[in-house]
Design a protein around this motif. Sequence first.
Motif, mmCIF file in Angstrom:
data_model
loop_
_atom_site.group_PDB
_atom_site.id
_atom_site.type_symbol
_atom_site.label_atom_id
_atom_site.label_comp_id
_atom_site.label_asym_id
_atom_site.label_seq_id
_atom_site.Cartn_x
_atom_site.Cartn_y
_atom_site.Cartn_z
ATOM 1 N N ILE A 56 -3.362 -5.246 -9.320
ATOM 2 C CA ILE A 56 -2.518 -6.330 -8.822
ATOM 3 C C ILE A 56 -3.395 -7.501 -8.394
ATOM 4 O O ILE A 56 -4.565 -7.338 -8.074
ATOM 5 N N GLU A 57 -2.807 -8.687 -8.411
ATOM 6 C CA GLU A 57 -3.463 -9.874 -7.880
ATOM 7 C C GLU A 57 -2.628 -10.355 -6.711
ATOM 8 O O GLU A 57 -1.414 -10.226 -6.714
ATOM 9 N N GLY A 58 -3.253 -10.903 -5.717
ATOM 10 C CA GLY A 58 -2.524 -11.356 -4.537
ATOM 11 C C GLY A 58 -2.462 -10.262 -3.488
ATOM 12 O O GLY A 58 -2.897 -9.133 -3.718
ATOM 13 N N ASP A 59 -1.905 -10.619 -2.343
ATOM 14 C CA ASP A 59 -1.897 -9.662 -1.235
ATOM 15 C C ASP A 59 -0.537 -9.030 -0.990
ATOM 16 O O ASP A 59 -0.368 -8.279 -0.044
ATOM 17 N N HIS A 60 0.469 -9.316 -1.836
ATOM 18 C CA HIS A 60 1.801 -8.715 -1.686
ATOM 19 C C HIS A 60 2.268 -8.162 -3.025
ATOM 20 O O HIS A 60 1.960 -8.699 -4.073
ATOM 21 N N LYS A 61 3.048 -7.101 -2.960
ATOM 22 C CA LYS A 61 3.657 -6.531 -4.156
ATOM 23 C C LYS A 61 4.962 -5.861 -3.766
ATOM 24 O O LYS A 61 5.020 -5.065 -2.826
ATOM 25 N N LYS A 62 6.048 -6.217 -4.466
ATOM 26 C CA LYS A 62 7.352 -5.607 -4.214
ATOM 27 C C LYS A 62 7.445 -4.307 -4.998
ATOM 28 O O LYS A 62 7.187 -4.264 -6.196
ATOM 29 N N ASN A 89 8.273 -4.587 0.393
ATOM 30 C CA ASN A 89 7.300 -5.627 0.096
ATOM 31 C C ASN A 89 5.995 -5.216 0.766
ATOM 32 O O ASN A 89 5.819 -5.406 1.957
ATOM 33 N N MET A 90 5.099 -4.613 -0.012
ATOM 34 C CA MET A 90 3.852 -4.073 0.507
ATOM 35 C C MET A 90 2.815 -5.186 0.642
ATOM 36 O O MET A 90 2.721 -6.059 -0.210
ATOM 37 N N ILE A 106 1.365 5.228 -2.838
ATOM 38 C CA ILE A 106 1.209 4.007 -3.621
ATOM 39 C C ILE A 106 -0.284 3.825 -3.867
ATOM 40 O O ILE A 106 -1.068 3.812 -2.916
ATOM 41 N N GLU A 107 -0.653 3.709 -5.131
ATOM 42 C CA GLU A 107 -2.063 3.554 -5.437
ATOM 43 C C GLU A 107 -2.274 2.453 -6.455
ATOM 44 O O GLU A 107 -1.362 2.093 -7.191
ATOM 45 N N GLY A 108 -3.487 1.897 -6.458
ATOM 46 C CA GLY A 108 -3.812 0.855 -7.403
ATOM 47 C C GLY A 108 -5.109 0.177 -7.028
ATOM 48 O O GLY A 108 -5.891 0.670 -6.222
ATOM 49 N N TYR A 109 -5.308 -0.982 -7.634
ATOM 50 C CA TYR A 109 -6.516 -1.771 -7.421
ATOM 51 C C TYR A 109 -6.105 -3.227 -7.210
ATOM 52 O O TYR A 109 -5.327 -3.768 -7.992
#
Length: 145
Positions: A60-66, A111-112, A139-142
């Motif tokens: 993901i890019e940015g500091d938020h993800k729905k 909204n994480m 929730i996992e990712g980079y």
Amino acid sequence: MKKYAIVAFVFLLSCKEEKKVKSNNFNLKNNDEIYKRVSKIPESQLTKIEIPEFIDLDTIEGDHKKIDITIKNIGQRNLRSLIVKPPCSCNEISKYDSIMLPSQSQTISVNMKFEKLGNFYQGITVYGSFYPYIKKIYIEGYRKK
């Protein structure tokens, strides 16, 4: 006949032991007030739910993800006292029904917020009148930039 009785007795003991292991899977702290409250619901009133165990956001890019989470009551009883708790109070969660009828499902949006760059692994906790009263969605990712 004695062999069957011993096998049945050992099986019953192993089932009771399995319940203990599952309910202690989350290393619950003594100060988890929500768990203390829902764990008082009698087993005869519990249902079953279906939720994702892991959600892989990849990169993901940015500091938020729905994130959309679908919870389904797959049991035969009403789901009561549904509580969805994100890992931080800084995460926004959509409104949802705390009671769900059998075969009913609902999608809850979270909204994480991710502050650090790099790999992340966070848990959303779900409580309610289902066995074993508490489940986690990881929730996992980079996160880059």
